[in-house]
Scaffold this active site. Sequence first.
Site, PDB file in Angstrom:
ATOM      1  N   LYS A  34       0.861  -1.185   0.000  1.00  0.00           N
ATOM      2  CA  LYS A  34       0.000   0.000   0.000  1.00  0.00           C
ATOM      3  C   LYS A  34       0.892   1.228   0.000  1.00  0.00           C
ATOM      4  CE  LYS A  34      -2.132   1.570   3.783  1.00  0.00           C
ATOM      5  NZ  LYS A  34      -1.838   2.998   3.767  1.00  0.00           N
ATOM      6  N   PHE A  61      -4.636   7.087  -1.416  1.00  0.00           N
ATOM      7  CA  PHE A  61      -4.665   8.554  -1.364  1.00  0.00           C
ATOM      8  C   PHE A  61      -5.897   9.036  -0.607  1.00  0.00           C
ATOM      9  CE2 PHE A  61      -2.283   7.838  -5.494  1.00  0.00           C
ATOM     10  CZ  PHE A  61      -1.042   7.926  -4.874  1.00  0.00           C
ATOM     11  N   LYS A  62      -6.619   8.090  -0.031  1.00  0.00           N
ATOM     12  CA  LYS A  62      -7.845   8.420   0.727  1.00  0.00           C
ATOM     13  C   LYS A  62      -8.621   9.516   0.017  1.00  0.00           C
ATOM     14  CE  LYS A  62      -6.332   6.702   5.148  1.00  0.00           C
ATOM     15  NZ  LYS A  62      -4.908   6.472   4.835  1.00  0.00           N
ATOM     16  N   PRO A  67     -16.377  14.406  -7.595  1.00  0.00           N
ATOM     17  CA  PRO A  67     -16.262  13.209  -8.437  1.00  0.00           C
ATOM     18  C   PRO A  67     -15.221  13.276  -9.549  1.00  0.00           C
ATOM     19  CG  PRO A  67     -18.561  13.622  -7.935  1.00  0.00           C
ATOM     20  CD  PRO A  67     -17.807  14.774  -7.367  1.00  0.00           C
ATOM     21  N   PRO A 168      -6.020  -1.730   8.923  1.00  0.00           N
ATOM     22  CA  PRO A 168      -4.776  -1.172   9.462  1.00  0.00           C
ATOM     23  C   PRO A 168      -4.927  -1.008  10.983  1.00  0.00           C
ATOM     24  CG  PRO A 168      -6.097   0.570   8.488  1.00  0.00           C
ATOM     25  CD  PRO A 168      -6.932  -0.689   8.447  1.00  0.00           C
ATOM     26  N   GLY A 169      -3.888  -0.496  11.624  1.00  0.00           N
ATOM     27  CA  GLY A 169      -3.963  -0.277  13.069  1.00  0.00           C
ATOM     28  C   GLY A 169      -3.381  -1.441  13.848  1.00  0.00           C
ATOM     29  N   GLY A 171      -0.172  -3.662  15.328  1.00  0.00           N
ATOM     30  CA  GLY A 171       1.217  -3.480  15.769  1.00  0.00           C
ATOM     31  C   GLY A 171       1.421  -2.121  16.396  1.00  0.00           C
ATOM     32  N   ALA A 172       2.026  -1.198  15.664  1.00  0.00           N
ATOM     33  CA  ALA A 172       2.371   0.115  16.223  1.00  0.00           C
ATOM     34  C   ALA A 172       1.158   0.856  16.796  1.00  0.00           C
ATOM     35  CB  ALA A 172       3.057   0.965  15.153  1.00  0.00           C
ATOM     36  N   ARG A 192       4.798   0.234  10.171  1.00  0.00           N
ATOM     37  CA  ARG A 192       5.964   0.400  11.058  1.00  0.00           C
ATOM     38  C   ARG A 192       6.464  -0.889  11.708  1.00  0.00           C
ATOM     39  NH1 ARG A 192       3.261   5.165  14.353  1.00  0.00           N
ATOM     40  NH2 ARG A 192       1.450   4.022  13.552  1.00  0.00           N
TER      41      ARG A 192
END
Length: 217
Positions: A34, A61-62, A67, A168-169, A171-172, A192
């Site tokens: 990613k 790139f969120k 549009p 995501p979210g 580990g670190a 990370r």
Amino acid sequence: MQKQNGLIFAADLKERRKTLNLTRKISDYIDAVKVNYPLVLSTGAEIISDLSDITDVIADFKLADVPHINSRISKIAFNKGASAVICHAFTGEESLKSCTKTASEFDGEVYSVVNMSHPGSEDVMDSSLPKLCEISKKADIDGVIAPGNQPDKIEMIKNKIDTKILSPGIGAQGGKGKKAISAGADYIIVGRSIYDSTDPVKSAKKIRDNIKMYYSN
Ligand code: 3DU
């Protein structure tokens, strides 16, 4: 994205060579890399093409724009070799549909952000969660991004929308891969805990091995 490992590498580095070398070394343990602004703004959009020679690339790139701009950015990412883009759902159905429509021209995928993992995300996103799932469904997305450090939210999202979940979210940020997968995540996204570790290749393998028995194909 073919599921073999259940692990996506968040390459939030700034150096081109280091990113390519590391992604190459851990490619057997990941299903995709990613890329986000830190890498692309530091090295240029060509990094998407370079990485796509190694593995699938998710352009994170969120996207949260009108549009036609969402569509243009997606088009550039797909033309560079991305297999998927990540868009925010909060901008509404039309913005999200502009991404899925563009993706369909490239046989690409779109993942929408319906909740986030950081402290403060609950300020706005929690109360909007049902709506964000509904918008995502209507826009015919391929999957959603949901916080891996909050397994209860993963379960909640899984009940609201029957789609792939990328979390995501881990580990670190405090999340545990096993818990996220057990709660319903299909993939975990890790940055990370891989690239900042003293032995990133060993860490990637260990993270992959830890979740492997918990997911079903
Ligand atoms: O915390 P890590 O270093 O494993 O990186 C997490 C990545 O996932 C990073 O690229 C970030 O932009 C992305 N992400 C979240 O961390 C949390 C979200 O809710 C959505 C995306």
